[in-house]
Design a protein around this motif. Sequence first.
Motif, PDB file in Angstrom:
ATOM      1  N   TRP A   1     -30.249  25.352 -63.564  1.00  0.00           N
ATOM      2  CA  TRP A   1     -31.411  24.477 -63.658  1.00  0.00           C
ATOM      3  C   TRP A   1     -31.305  23.265 -62.732  1.00  0.00           C
ATOM      4  N   GLN A  22     -34.387  21.987 -60.937  1.00  0.00           N
ATOM      5  CA  GLN A  22     -35.506  21.468 -61.724  1.00  0.00           C
ATOM      6  C   GLN A  22     -35.251  20.076 -62.315  1.00  0.00           C
ATOM      7  N   ALA A  68     -33.986  31.263 -69.908  1.00  0.00           N
ATOM      8  CA  ALA A  68     -34.025  32.360 -68.952  1.00  0.00           C
ATOM      9  C   ALA A  68     -33.245  33.548 -69.494  1.00  0.00           C
ATOM     10  N   VAL A  87     -38.203  33.082 -69.223  1.00  0.00           N
ATOM     11  CA  VAL A  87     -38.082  33.504 -67.827  1.00  0.00           C
ATOM     12  C   VAL A  87     -37.355  34.847 -67.814  1.00  0.00           C
ATOM     13  N   THR A  96     -42.836  33.948 -68.135  1.00  0.00           N
ATOM     14  CA  THR A  96     -42.716  34.146 -66.700  1.00  0.00           C
ATOM     15  C   THR A  96     -41.773  35.300 -66.388  1.00  0.00           C
ATOM     16  N   SER A 131     -36.613  30.830 -61.054  1.00  0.00           N
ATOM     17  CA  SER A 131     -36.446  29.368 -61.055  1.00  0.00           C
ATOM     18  C   SER A 131     -35.426  28.918 -60.025  1.00  0.00           C
ATOM     19  N   SER A 152     -37.591  27.925 -56.429  1.00  0.00           N
ATOM     20  CA  SER A 152     -37.439  26.774 -57.323  1.00  0.00           C
ATOM     21  C   SER A 152     -38.643  25.832 -57.273  1.00  0.00           C
ATOM     22  N   PHE A 172     -41.612  27.491 -59.014  1.00  0.00           N
ATOM     23  CA  PHE A 172     -41.371  27.552 -60.452  1.00  0.00           C
ATOM     24  C   PHE A 172     -41.537  26.180 -61.092  1.00  0.00           C
ATOM     25  N   THR A 173     -40.959  25.158 -60.478  1.00  0.00           N
ATOM     26  CA  THR A 173     -41.045  23.808 -61.033  1.00  0.00           C
ATOM     27  C   THR A 173     -42.496  23.346 -61.100  1.00  0.00           C
ATOM     28  N   LEU A 177     -44.208  25.112 -64.003  1.00  0.00           N
ATOM     29  CA  LEU A 177     -43.724  24.579 -65.274  1.00  0.00           C
ATOM     30  C   LEU A 177     -44.305  23.201 -65.549  1.00  0.00           C
TER      31      LEU A 177
END
Length: 272
Positions: free
Chosen positions: A37, A40, A92, A116, A216, A252, A256, A259-260, A263
């Motif tokens: 992560w 993120q 995830a 995820v 996702t 993610s 990234s 995805f961020t 989200l």
Amino acid sequence: MPTLTVPGAELHYESAGHASAPALLLIPAGIATLRMWDEQIDALAEDHFVVRYDPRGFGGTHHDESVPFANHADAIAVLDHLGVAEATVIGASRGGRITLDTALAFPDRVRGVVTVGSEPGGFPDLPLTDEEQRRFDEIEAIDPAVDAALLMRLEAAVWAVGPLRSEAELDPGFVRRAYELNAPNAAHATDDGTMLPLEPPANERLGDIRLPALVTVGEYDVSPVLAAYDHLLEHLPNATGARFADTAHLPSVERSEEFTRVLLDWLGEHEL
């Protein structure tokens, strides 16, 4: 490295952001650690209190194999330790399974759920494609006590690269990172222990999760996970779906920024 002592384990966790902000709990995939992560954290921590941890058998967490445990109870223990009354839980792969279990076991502690590439607990075993079966048979043939590092590498290859793609066509930086994320789990390759599943399993109770849900998946994930994505969208009453092109099991990480953005937009839409 902060740790939390719970019966039978020392849970490795990290936090970022202001403790008074809306909380997010991030749970990693089984081919990674809480480091998955990293991309993120800065963006999420601007307006949230972001907590992440390694479940038992992964990353920097250590546990006594003789002590039975429930992953969803550990998730709440981390929140309790940090004084978090409620959080949106983001998981995830197997972390998504823990996310759904936590929402069902502790409905007053969870504000929303994000999965995820996840299958709910109790999801039936679905047939694999011939290539998927070949790759998983290759993994099953490895004795983790003999070559744990190779086991981690093959796991990362089939999941993060995907059975329909080759490493040569992907960003070398992503491929390197995918292997790096799973490598620390070699230290736990022979870990056993008794995990106490949620009963009845989540798959039988998805309709009870009426919280906002973001489901996702990566376009090139394995076929059972793609089927589970459709299943979750159909059975979670308040679900939004996001399918990430040109990714497999770690969208993610591989995408990234996209995805961020997805989200954060979803969190804002639901005031989470």
